[in-house]
Design a protein around this motif. Structure first.
Motif, PDB file in Angstrom:
ATOM      1  N   ALA A   1      35.418  43.675  43.769  1.00 21.16           N
ATOM      2  CA  ALA A   1      34.825  41.885  44.322  1.00 21.16           C
ATOM      3  C   ALA A   1      35.020  41.636  46.194  1.00 21.16           C
ATOM      4  N   PHE A   2      35.746  42.473  47.073  1.00 14.76           N
ATOM      5  CA  PHE A   2      35.478  42.432  48.129  1.00 14.76           C
ATOM      6  C   PHE A   2      34.297  43.399  48.684  1.00 14.76           C
ATOM      7  N   GLU A   3      34.581  44.635  48.380  1.00 14.40           N
ATOM      8  CA  GLU A   3      33.325  45.129  48.317  1.00 14.40           C
ATOM      9  C   GLU A   3      31.877  44.365  48.375  1.00 14.40           C
ATOM     10  N   LEU A   4      32.150  43.894  47.205  1.00 18.83           N
ATOM     11  CA  LEU A   4      30.179  43.055  46.877  1.00 18.83           C
ATOM     12  C   LEU A   4      30.094  42.628  48.065  1.00 18.83           C
ATOM     13  N   ALA A   5      32.093  41.803  48.261  1.00 21.43           N
ATOM     14  CA  ALA A   5      31.518  40.396  49.470  1.00 21.43           C
ATOM     15  C   ALA A   5      31.444  40.690  50.291  1.00 21.43           C
ATOM     16  N   SER A   6      31.240  41.708  50.917  1.00 21.63           N
ATOM     17  CA  SER A   6      31.622  42.841  52.584  1.00 21.63           C
ATOM     18  C   SER A   6      29.631  42.754  52.457  1.00 21.63           C
ATOM     19  N   LYS A   7      29.150  42.892  51.657  1.00 19.00           N
ATOM     20  CA  LYS A   7      28.050  43.098  51.439  1.00 19.00           C
ATOM     21  C   LYS A   7      27.028  41.895  51.183  1.00 19.00           C
ATOM     22  N   ARG A   8      27.518  40.586  50.745  1.00 20.51           N
ATOM     23  CA  ARG A   8      26.549  39.576  50.608  1.00 20.51           C
ATOM     24  C   ARG A   8      26.881  38.276  51.662  1.00 20.51           C
ATOM     25  N   ARG A   9      28.034  37.015  51.394  1.00 17.39           N
ATOM     26  CA  ARG A   9      27.622  36.175  52.442  1.00 17.39           C
ATOM     27  C   ARG A   9      29.324  36.344  52.992  1.00 17.39           C
ATOM     28  N   LYS A  10      30.180  36.959  52.658  1.00  8.78           N
ATOM     29  CA  LYS A  10      31.310  37.450  53.194  1.00  8.78           C
ATOM     30  C   LYS A  10      32.232  36.454  52.378  1.00  8.78           C
ATOM     31  N   LYS A  11      32.568  35.877  51.686  1.00 10.66           N
ATOM     32  CA  LYS A  11      33.319  35.002  51.008  1.00 10.66           C
ATOM     33  C   LYS A  11      33.986  35.235  49.757  1.00 10.66           C
ATOM     34  N   LEU A  12      35.118  35.747  49.483  1.00 12.52           N
ATOM     35  CA  LEU A  12      35.774  36.246  47.622  1.00 12.52           C
ATOM     36  C   LEU A  12      36.775  34.652  47.671  1.00 12.52           C
ATOM     37  N   THR A  13      36.330  34.143  46.322  1.00 14.68           N
ATOM     38  CA  THR A  13      36.968  33.218  45.587  1.00 14.68           C
ATOM     39  C   THR A  13      37.928  33.737  44.722  1.00 14.68           C
ATOM     40  N   SER A  14      38.786  33.849  44.575  1.00 19.79           N
ATOM     41  CA  SER A  14      39.973  34.109  43.622  1.00 19.79           C
ATOM     42  C   SER A  14      40.779  33.075  42.442  1.00 19.79           C
ATOM     43  N   VAL A  15      39.910  33.212  41.348  1.00 21.01           N
ATOM     44  CA  VAL A  15      40.640  32.149  40.542  1.00 21.01           C
ATOM     45  C   VAL A  15      41.568  33.455  39.374  1.00 21.01           C
ATOM     46  N   ASP A  16      42.406  32.221  39.645  1.00 18.61           N
ATOM     47  CA  ASP A  16      43.641  32.313  38.865  1.00 18.61           C
ATOM     48  C   ASP A  16      45.096  31.076  38.332  1.00 18.61           C
ATOM     49  N   LYS A  17      45.490  30.685  37.472  1.00 11.05           N
ATOM     50  CA  LYS A  17      46.611  30.372  37.434  1.00 11.05           C
ATOM     51  C   LYS A  17      47.987  30.259  37.535  1.00 11.05           C
ATOM     52  N   ALA A  18      48.314  30.652  38.724  1.00  9.69           N
ATOM     53  CA  ALA A  18      49.597  31.448  39.288  1.00  9.69           C
ATOM     54  C   ALA A  18      50.029  30.056  39.292  1.00  9.69           C
ATOM     55  N   ASN A  19      50.138  28.613  38.854  1.00  9.84           N
ATOM     56  CA  ASN A  19      51.120  27.749  38.966  1.00  9.84           C
ATOM     57  C   ASN A  19      51.672  27.863  37.780  1.00  9.84           C
ATOM     58  N   VAL A  20      51.296  28.320  36.272  1.00  9.38           N
ATOM     59  CA  VAL A  20      51.724  28.585  35.390  1.00  9.38           C
ATOM     60  C   VAL A  20      52.378  29.955  34.894  1.00  9.38           C
ATOM     61  N   LEU A  21      50.982  30.977  35.302  1.00 13.78           N
ATOM     62  CA  LEU A  21      51.109  32.307  34.225  1.00 13.78           C
ATOM     63  C   LEU A  21      52.182  33.460  35.905  1.00 13.78           C
ATOM     64  N   GLU A  22      52.686  34.228  35.005  1.00 11.80           N
ATOM     65  CA  GLU A  22      53.463  34.934  35.959  1.00 11.80           C
ATOM     66  C   GLU A  22      52.284  36.120  35.990  1.00 11.80           C
ATOM     67  N   SER A  23      51.296  37.006  35.005  1.00 14.89           N
ATOM     68  CA  SER A  23      50.431  37.691  35.908  1.00 14.89           C
ATOM     69  C   SER A  23      49.353  36.689  36.449  1.00 14.89           C
ATOM     70  N   SER A  24      48.903  35.875  36.543  1.00 16.61           N
ATOM     71  CA  SER A  24      48.143  34.831  37.443  1.00 16.61           C
ATOM     72  C   SER A  24      49.057  34.964  39.055  1.00 16.61           C
ATOM     73  N   ARG A  25      50.270  35.078  39.208  1.00 14.29           N
ATOM     74  CA  ARG A  25      50.965  35.059  40.374  1.00 14.29           C
ATOM     75  C   ARG A  25      51.115  36.531  40.775  1.00 14.29           C
ATOM     76  N   MET A  26      51.052  37.782  40.130  1.00 12.45           N
ATOM     77  CA  MET A  26      50.476  39.002  40.552  1.00 12.45           C
ATOM     78  C   MET A  26      49.379  38.480  40.935  1.00 12.45           C
ATOM     79  N   TRP A  27      48.663  38.009  40.119  1.00 13.46           N
ATOM     80  CA  TRP A  27      46.535  38.794  40.554  1.00 13.46           C
ATOM     81  C   TRP A  27      46.817  38.473  41.721  1.00 13.46           C
ATOM     82  N   ARG A  28      47.387  36.831  42.404  1.00 12.60           N
ATOM     83  CA  ARG A  28      47.029  36.235  43.689  1.00 12.60           C
ATOM     84  C   ARG A  28      47.689  37.011  44.556  1.00 12.60           C
ATOM     85  N   GLU A  29      48.919  38.072  44.265  1.00 16.42           N
ATOM     86  CA  GLU A  29      49.569  38.683  45.063  1.00 16.42           C
ATOM     87  C   GLU A  29      48.726  39.613  45.898  1.00 16.42           C
TER      88      GLU A  29
END
Length: 370
Positions: free
Chosen positions: A174-202
């Motif tokens: 995703a970072f590679e794609l963003a770097s070739k486009r408009r240079k913005k990456l939005t990461s979507v998770d549920k880090a306020n509830v899920l441990e897997s999402s907290r790891m994702w955000r890290e």
């Protein structure tokens, strides 16, 4: 250039849209002098009927020996009562896992000619152009243990599991794609509830310094779902886990006016990929010639670009689709409440192929259909 393509039409309207895709591929072949060897195989419900499994070994082998895969659609009510372990959708999940297809790219782009087809305001959908990058081989769809203690029991268990390396691969893509486009990456998770999402955000934050020119934002999935509807132009590249990506990309299809317009690419770390429209098998219209083939056609363009490095050829296919839409060609799903001539599946493909020919004349085949 000679390439082998594994073609898996699948179920429902899969064969109809795949026939169109192969006509477009033949037009590219004729125009540029390429050679595409097509190898057809079964997947999904039709594979259950013929082989007793949604993903036969022969199909998997054909895919492994090919340079890319084109897939139509799988599933339908005919197979609702088969055991869950051999449902048609298991063929799709299995092929992604077996081929190592860890990342799904779903471009969400509104065509100027179709802004009226969206149920949202023109001011909201005009100019939308972003990509959803969905992790494909982990998460809730693959987690173990999973359990249902009998049909009449009151307990069911599904497990959402991720390994850090799975997240790293898709986030880096995703970072590679963003770097070739408009240079913005939005990461979507549920880090306020899920441990897997907290790891994702890290993981996202750990990789971000490698791409200093890319702006990074984190959104909770419920907030992302709202912003897709009222502020979609804020997105460039969105990356998220398997189930969230599945849901959000279908929601985003409404920006384009129809699920039938959306292509997708499932990629691994080399040039190999599986390309398919986002829509399902639509058994209610199968065999009637009403299916919108453009999502499948645009999936061919993605294959040309991402797996074969044929940018000019991909641009030509996409330009042909945009042009026929501009001139008013519509399948039933794109017509909405407008009183416009409705084209059949084959007619839309004929228009695309004709548009790809040199010295295309508006007074020719297009006028005949409109």
């Amino acid at each position: 250039m000679k390439k082998q393509v594994a073609v898996l039409p699948g179920d429902g309207i899969g064969q109809e849209v795949m026939n169109g895709a192969l006509e477009v591929l033949k037009a590219v072949e004729d125009h540029y002098g390429h050679q595409f060897k097509v190898v057809q195989a079964d997947i999904g419900g039709v594979a259950i009927d013929h082989h007793g499994t949604p993903l036969p070994k022969e199909t998997l082998e054909a895919c492994k020996q090919s340079d890319a895969v084109l897939l139509g659609a799988v599933g339908g009510p005919k197979w609702n009562d088969v055991p869950v372990e051999i449902r048609p959708e298991k063929g799709l999940l299995g092929i992604r896992k077996e081929l190592g297809l860890f990342g799904n790219l779903r471009p969400i782009k509104t065509f100027e000619a179709l802004v009226d087809a969206s149920p949202l305001k023109q001011s909201v959908v005009q100019g939308v152009d972003f990509i959803i990058v969905r992790e494909l081989t982990g998460g809730l769809y693959f987690g173990e243990p999973r359990e249902r203690r009998g049909k009449n029991q009151e307990v069911a268990v599904d497990t959402l599991r991720y390994e850090k390396k799975e997240i790293e691969k898709v986030v880096r893509k995703a970072f590679e794609l963003a770097s070739k486009r408009r240079k913005k990456l939005t990461s979507v998770d549920k880090a306020n509830v899920l441990e897997s999402s907290r790891m994702w955000r890290e993981v996202v934050d750990q990789i971000a310094p490698e791409y200093p020119d890319v702006e990074v934002e984190h959104l909770l999935v419920d907030v992302a779902a709202m912003k897709l509807i009222y502020q979609p132009n804020q997105f460039d590249v969105m990356v998220t886990e398997n189930m969230f990506g599945d849901i959000l990309s279908d929601e985003a299809s409404m920006l384009t006016g129809s699920l039938g317009m959306l292509p997708s690419a499932s990629l691994r770390e080399d040039d190999f990929g599986l390309y398919e429209p986002v829509h399902g098998s639509a058994p209610d219209i199968a065999g009637k010639g009403q299916a919108n083939p453009l999502g499948m056609v645009l999936s061919v363009a993605m294959m040309l670009r991402h797996s074969f490095g044929m940018k000019e050829e991909a641009d030509m296919v996409e330009a042909a689709v945009e042009e026929i839409l501009r001139t008013g060609a519509r399948t039933a799903d794109l017509a909405g409440n407008q009183i416009v001539p409705v084209s059949k599946t084959k007619e839309m493909i004929d228009l695309v192929v004709e548009q790809m020919k040199p010295n295309y004349a508006m007074s020719g085949i297009l006028a005949a259909y409109l």
